[in-house]
Motif scaffolding. Structure first.
Motif, PDB file in Angstrom:
ATOM      1  N   ILE A  62      28.514 114.011  62.813  1.00  0.00           N
ATOM      2  CA  ILE A  62      27.704 113.080  63.606  1.00  0.00           C
ATOM      3  C   ILE A  62      26.260 113.544  63.500  1.00  0.00           C
ATOM      4  O   ILE A  62      25.936 114.692  63.848  1.00  0.00           O
ATOM      5  CB  ILE A  62      28.167 113.053  65.076  1.00  0.00           C
ATOM      6  CG1 ILE A  62      29.648 112.612  65.149  1.00  0.00           C
ATOM      7  CG2 ILE A  62      27.292 112.136  65.909  1.00  0.00           C
ATOM      8  CD1 ILE A  62      30.213 112.633  66.538  1.00  0.00           C
ATOM      9  N   ALA A  63      25.416 112.665  63.010  1.00  0.00           N
ATOM     10  CA  ALA A  63      24.013 113.014  62.763  1.00  0.00           C
ATOM     11  C   ALA A  63      23.345 113.473  64.052  1.00  0.00           C
ATOM     12  O   ALA A  63      23.464 112.841  65.108  1.00  0.00           O
ATOM     13  CB  ALA A  63      23.271 111.813  62.182  1.00  0.00           C
ATOM     14  N   GLY A  64      22.633 114.628  63.950  1.00  0.00           N
ATOM     15  CA  GLY A  64      21.877 115.131  65.088  1.00  0.00           C
ATOM     16  C   GLY A  64      22.722 115.794  66.142  1.00  0.00           C
ATOM     17  O   GLY A  64      22.205 116.120  67.224  1.00  0.00           O
ATOM     18  N   ALA A  65      23.980 116.002  65.908  1.00  0.00           N
ATOM     19  CA  ALA A  65      24.862 116.593  66.912  1.00  0.00           C
ATOM     20  C   ALA A  65      25.447 117.890  66.351  1.00  0.00           C
ATOM     21  O   ALA A  65      25.498 118.083  65.140  1.00  0.00           O
ATOM     22  CB  ALA A  65      25.983 115.625  67.272  1.00  0.00           C
ATOM     23  N   PRO A  66      25.897 118.807  67.238  1.00  0.00           N
ATOM     24  CA  PRO A  66      26.554 120.034  66.758  1.00  0.00           C
ATOM     25  C   PRO A  66      27.890 119.700  66.091  1.00  0.00           C
ATOM     26  O   PRO A  66      28.282 118.540  66.027  1.00  0.00           O
ATOM     27  CB  PRO A  66      26.744 120.852  68.044  1.00  0.00           C
ATOM     28  CG  PRO A  66      26.718 119.858  69.149  1.00  0.00           C
ATOM     29  CD  PRO A  66      25.784 118.765  68.717  1.00  0.00           C
ATOM     30  N   LYS A  67      28.573 120.754  65.626  1.00  0.00           N
ATOM     31  CA  LYS A  67      29.863 120.539  64.975  1.00  0.00           C
ATOM     32  C   LYS A  67      30.787 119.760  65.895  1.00  0.00           C
ATOM     33  O   LYS A  67      30.933 120.093  67.067  1.00  0.00           O
ATOM     34  CB  LYS A  67      30.519 121.866  64.607  1.00  0.00           C
ATOM     35  CG  LYS A  67      29.859 122.580  63.442  1.00  0.00           C
ATOM     36  CD  LYS A  67      30.637 123.840  63.093  1.00  0.00           C
ATOM     37  CE  LYS A  67      30.012 124.572  61.913  1.00  0.00           C
ATOM     38  NZ  LYS A  67      30.755 125.789  61.579  1.00  0.00           N
ATOM     39  N   ALA A  68      31.397 118.710  65.328  1.00  0.00           N
ATOM     40  CA  ALA A  68      32.277 117.856  66.127  1.00  0.00           C
ATOM     41  C   ALA A  68      33.640 117.749  65.448  1.00  0.00           C
ATOM     42  O   ALA A  68      33.762 117.898  64.229  1.00  0.00           O
ATOM     43  CB  ALA A  68      31.658 116.472  66.287  1.00  0.00           C
ATOM     44  N   PHE A  69      34.648 117.480  66.267  1.00  0.00           N
ATOM     45  CA  PHE A  69      36.007 117.382  65.772  1.00  0.00           C
ATOM     46  C   PHE A  69      36.772 116.322  66.550  1.00  0.00           C
ATOM     47  O   PHE A  69      36.488 116.079  67.734  1.00  0.00           O
ATOM     48  CB  PHE A  69      36.743 118.722  65.918  1.00  0.00           C
ATOM     49  CG  PHE A  69      36.061 119.880  65.285  1.00  0.00           C
ATOM     50  CD1 PHE A  69      36.291 120.203  63.957  1.00  0.00           C
ATOM     51  CD2 PHE A  69      35.154 120.649  66.003  1.00  0.00           C
ATOM     52  CE1 PHE A  69      35.655 121.280  63.368  1.00  0.00           C
ATOM     53  CE2 PHE A  69      34.517 121.720  65.419  1.00  0.00           C
ATOM     54  CZ  PHE A  69      34.760 122.036  64.100  1.00  0.00           C
ATOM     55  N   LEU A  70      37.718 115.686  65.885  1.00  0.00           N
ATOM     56  CA  LEU A  70      38.686 114.818  66.559  1.00  0.00           C
ATOM     57  C   LEU A  70      39.947 115.645  66.782  1.00  0.00           C
ATOM     58  O   LEU A  70      40.551 116.159  65.835  1.00  0.00           O
ATOM     59  CB  LEU A  70      39.004 113.591  65.708  1.00  0.00           C
ATOM     60  CG  LEU A  70      37.953 112.476  65.707  1.00  0.00           C
ATOM     61  CD1 LEU A  70      38.319 111.415  64.696  1.00  0.00           C
ATOM     62  CD2 LEU A  70      37.812 111.849  67.101  1.00  0.00           C
ATOM     63  N   PHE A  71      40.334 115.806  68.045  1.00  0.00           N
ATOM     64  CA  PHE A  71      41.483 116.626  68.426  1.00  0.00           C
ATOM     65  C   PHE A  71      42.523 115.713  69.049  1.00  0.00           C
ATOM     66  O   PHE A  71      42.257 115.059  70.068  1.00  0.00           O
ATOM     67  CB  PHE A  71      41.036 117.707  69.409  1.00  0.00           C
ATOM     68  CG  PHE A  71      42.139 118.651  69.786  1.00  0.00           C
ATOM     69  CD1 PHE A  71      42.572 119.620  68.897  1.00  0.00           C
ATOM     70  CD2 PHE A  71      42.751 118.578  71.021  1.00  0.00           C
ATOM     71  CE1 PHE A  71      43.586 120.499  69.237  1.00  0.00           C
ATOM     72  CE2 PHE A  71      43.763 119.449  71.371  1.00  0.00           C
ATOM     73  CZ  PHE A  71      44.178 120.417  70.470  1.00  0.00           C
ATOM     74  N   ALA A  72      43.722 115.637  68.418  1.00  0.00           N
ATOM     75  CA  ALA A  72      44.738 114.695  68.866  1.00  0.00           C
ATOM     76  C   ALA A  72      46.063 115.413  69.074  1.00  0.00           C
ATOM     77  O   ALA A  72      46.312 116.478  68.510  1.00  0.00           O
ATOM     78  CB  ALA A  72      44.917 113.578  67.844  1.00  0.00           C
ATOM     79  N   LYS A  73      46.910 114.791  69.920  1.00  0.00           N
ATOM     80  CA  LYS A  73      48.269 115.279  70.125  1.00  0.00           C
ATOM     81  C   LYS A  73      49.236 114.148  69.800  1.00  0.00           C
ATOM     82  O   LYS A  73      49.079 113.023  70.274  1.00  0.00           O
ATOM     83  CB  LYS A  73      48.468 115.766  71.555  1.00  0.00           C
ATOM     84  CG  LYS A  73      47.683 117.054  71.868  1.00  0.00           C
ATOM     85  CD  LYS A  73      48.005 117.579  73.239  1.00  0.00           C
ATOM     86  CE  LYS A  73      47.205 118.840  73.550  1.00  0.00           C
ATOM     87  NZ  LYS A  73      47.619 119.973  72.737  1.00  0.00           N
ATOM     88  N   TYR A  74      50.247 114.463  68.980  1.00  0.00           N
ATOM     89  CA  TYR A  74      51.226 113.483  68.525  1.00  0.00           C
ATOM     90  C   TYR A  74      52.632 113.922  68.951  1.00  0.00           C
ATOM     91  O   TYR A  74      52.914 115.116  69.077  1.00  0.00           O
ATOM     92  CB  TYR A  74      51.203 113.372  67.001  1.00  0.00           C
ATOM     93  CG  TYR A  74      49.969 112.698  66.446  1.00  0.00           C
ATOM     94  CD1 TYR A  74      49.838 111.313  66.468  1.00  0.00           C
ATOM     95  CD2 TYR A  74      48.939 113.454  65.883  1.00  0.00           C
ATOM     96  CE1 TYR A  74      48.717 110.703  65.933  1.00  0.00           C
ATOM     97  CE2 TYR A  74      47.811 112.847  65.359  1.00  0.00           C
ATOM     98  CZ  TYR A  74      47.706 111.464  65.390  1.00  0.00           C
ATOM     99  OH  TYR A  74      46.601 110.859  64.870  1.00  0.00           O
ATOM    100  N   PRO A  75      53.537 112.954  69.146  1.00  0.00           N
ATOM    101  CA  PRO A  75      54.926 113.307  69.471  1.00  0.00           C
ATOM    102  C   PRO A  75      55.672 113.801  68.226  1.00  0.00           C
ATOM    103  O   PRO A  75      55.393 113.378  67.114  1.00  0.00           O
ATOM    104  CB  PRO A  75      55.522 111.989  69.975  1.00  0.00           C
ATOM    105  CG  PRO A  75      54.716 110.927  69.285  1.00  0.00           C
ATOM    106  CD  PRO A  75      53.324 111.480  69.163  1.00  0.00           C
TER     107      PRO A  75
END
Length: 676
Positions: A178-191
């Motif tokens: 994401i431009a201009g933002a620190p390190k980002a991640f999508l964190f998900a939980k699945y069955p």
């Protein structure tokens, strides 16, 4: 069989006739069936393990990672503000039944992460509320878990079990730019219940067992996470998993309960798990056991039929045979006036008539015999003298023929060995030449690839200022891995090249000349040649050479080129072992190599002893196997002792033995016949 009555013989042959055909045909059928069952079992195990692994790959890729990457692509290419981005993520979560929780998180400090957008599956939340389960404990961010995933460069975490719901779930993370933002991640939980149910309800479980094992040796869907590393099949599979060797393998093991099992390994691509499909041999080969039981039943039935048949048949022929035997008994007592009371027109009746006719003939014959006996007595005396002289002559000729035959046999054996070695050499040379060209390409292009990687590193270094620091780091890691891989390819290619050259060397044609050989002179030259040759490879190597030669040893008939190859190979091995021990122990160790010859009866004994490290017991039984070597990669082909054994034992009809004390010394004992 001489002491058996005819009835016992009849019983015996009837049993053989009844059982042997059934036994032979049944044995062949059972053997074919067993081979087919083994092949079929391996196919079923392979299909099952690969099916589960493919299902794991499909779930992890298409149901976990790819949806997150799609969301990430939508965030990265869209010009979202914070509110619209949150609405986008919430909408994605609500539209996906398979997504239990989704967070957009940012790294605010080292190993510290905060959720900017957080959304939860409403149905799953209701399920947690009904069981009064703390949602935060299940779905909230866990800094340690996230840090562990990122430190190991993994997308997928460890499974988590909710005992109150009998429910499994797993964490998945992907990076987002994401431009201009620190390190980002999508964190998900699945069955994970769909994957567990697919495994537990798989049709293979009716007869066999399916296990999904992680690299710690525990079953993935085991709530108590019991350590299964004590099971041989698990230990073997985890070893392959931890070394990164993802080769599909079929294996046989014996459990602690002494039950034999057959198993097959398959490895999913995205997760460090291994699928083990196993089945007991008793279950897999149950049909063979049934066939063996039926064979026993049929054999017993055949045996019974044979006995009954013999009883009936023997009763039919017993009476006439007794009558004929009475006639024979009367004749044996010298009374030739007999009559045949059995008049049936069959073989026994014919035998009775023949005995009566024989009795009449014997009357006349005895008269003639008495007259001829006197003549024979005189003739036998003369004949005995002739026979005695002829016997002496034949005995002398037989001894000469036996000696000639023995020499021919030995010569034939040597020619057979030479022909076998020549054929093996031609085959080996052909294979080695065919391997040589592609192997040269592998080695040359691996070296060229290393040079190209170095050039690429220089170019990247020159443009370092225009490359993002994270991308630069990733590029450096990739190039380092590529360079390492190329180095490994070149290392093992070089080893293969040495093996091929060794094969070519051992396949070269040798002279089959057999002539008188002076063993003492040959050993002196060979040991000195090997010593100076070894010093050209390692100038620091020194060893004390001791010779204990028995004087006036008789020469032996041998192939000098082949015999010299044996001595040279064993001496070089001894120097190598002494040099390795010298490197470990330093000046406290003094290398010594002793050569001994002596005459033992009609044999010549050669002893070649080094005081190196000796040979371990687990290695000793394999040293004469082709291509087996204990030397490091690239230093040995494993062909020397194998060929040496053939030369001594097959070509020269001698013995090659090893006497070793682990950690102290090794002595090769070569025994050769003096008159070969």
């Amino acid at each position: 069989m001489k002491n058996f009555t005819w009835r016992k013989k009849l019983y015996f042959f009837a049993i053989l006739i009844a059982i042997i055909p059934v036994a032979i045909s049944s044995y062949n059928i059972i053997g074919i069936a067993e081979d087919e069952l083994k092949s079929k079992t391996n196919e079923v195990l392979s299909f099952t393990a690969n099916d589960i692994a493919e299902f794991v790959n499909d779930v992890s890729t298409n149901m976990w990672i790819n949806p997150l990457k799609t969301i990430r692509d939508g965030i990265e290419v869209s010009d979202f503000d914070g509110q619209r981005m949150a609405m986008f993520i919430v909408k994605i979560n609500q539209s996906s039944e398979n997504l239990l929780a989704l967070d957009l998180i940012f790294e605010i400090d080292k190993n510290e992460y905060a959720s900017a957008v957080s959304t939860r599956n409403q149905e799953f939340q209701k399920l947690l509320d009904e069981k009064s389960i703390n949602q935060e404990a299940i779905l909230a961010l866990n800094n340690d878990e996230i840090a562990n995933l990122l430190s190991e460069n993994k997308n997928i975490g460890l499974p988590k079990y909710i005992e109150e719901l009998d429910y499994w779930l797993i964490s998945v993370i992907v990076p987002v730019k994401i431009a201009g933002a620190p390190k980002a991640f999508l964190f998900a939980k699945y069955p994970l219940n769909n994957l567990r149910n697919y495994i537990t309800k798989h049709w293979f479980n009716e007869d066999g067992k399916i296990m999904l094992i992680d690299k710690s040796g525990r079953e993935v869907f085991d709530p108590i996470q019991k350590d299964l590393s004590g099971m041989s099949e698990v230990t073997d599979a985890v070893g392959l998993l931890q070394t990164g060797t993802r080769i599909q393998v079929a294996n046989n093991f014996t459990t602690e309960q002494n039950e034999k099992i057959v198993c097959y390994y398959s490895f999913p691509q995205n997760i460090p798990w291994v699928v083990i499909a196993e089945i007991s041999e008793s279950k897999a080969y149950e049909a063979v056991s049934i066939m063996q039981e039926r064979l026993l039943i049929y054999s017993v039935i055949g045996f019974g039929i044979a006995i009954i048949s013999v009883l009936i048949f023997s009763g039919q022929i017993r009476k006439p045979i007794l009558k004929i035997s009475k006639i024979a008994a009367v004749i044996s007592q010298g009374d030739f006036n007999v009559k045949n009371e059995y008049k049936a027109n069959d073989e026994i009746g014919f035998l009775g008539d023949t005995l009566v006719g024989m009795a009449d003939s014997l009357k006349e014959s005895f008269k003639k015999i008495e007259a001829q006996n006197k003549e024979l007595e005189e003739y036998s005396k003369t004949l005995e003298l002739k026979v005695e002289r002829r016997t002496i002559e034949l005995k002398d000729k037989n001894e000469a023929l036996q000696n000639t035959l023995e020499k021919l046999k030995q010569t034939q054996d040597q020619l057979v060995v030479q022909e076998k070695l020549a054929s093996l050499g031609a085959l080996t040379a052909g294979i080695a030449h065919e391997i040589q060209n592609p192997l040269n390409f592998v080695n040359n292009f691996s070296k060229l690839s290393i040079s190209l990687v170095d050039e690429l590193k220089e170019e990247i270094e020159n443009h370092k200022s225009s490359i993002d620091s994270e991308d630069y780091s990733i590029l450096q890691e990739i190039l380092a891995d590529v360079s390492t891989n190329m180095g490994k390819i070149n290392e093992h290619g070089t080893r293969a090249d040495r093996i091929v050259k060794g094969m070519l060397q051992h396949s070269r044609k040798e002279s089959i000349e057999i002539r008188k050989v002076n063993i003492n002179e040959m050993l002196k030259d060979t040991v000195n040649l090997a010593y100076h040759g070894f010093r050209t490879q390692d100038s620091t190597f020194n060893t004390k050479l001791e010779n204990e030669f028995e004087e006036n040893l008789p020469g032996i008939e041998a192939n000098p080129q082949a015999l010299d190859r044996v001595f040279l190979n064993i001496v070089n091995n001894g120097f190598y072992a002494a040099n390795q021990r010298k490197k470990k122990e330093g000046e406290s160790y003094s290398p010594t190599f002793k050569t001994t010859t002596r005459k033992v009866g009609d044999m010549l004994e050669v002893r070649l002893k080094d005081n190196g490290g000796g040979i371990p017991k687990h290695v000793l039984e394999k040293i004469f196997e082709p291509f087996f070597t204990t030397k490091p990669t690239g230093e040995g082909t494993g062909l020397g002792l194998s060929l040496s054994y053939d030369i001594i034992v097959q070509m020269h009809k001698g013995k090659l033995e090893v006497d070793t004390v682990e950690g102290e010394s090794t002595e090769f004992i070569i025994t050769l016949p003096i008159n070969t």
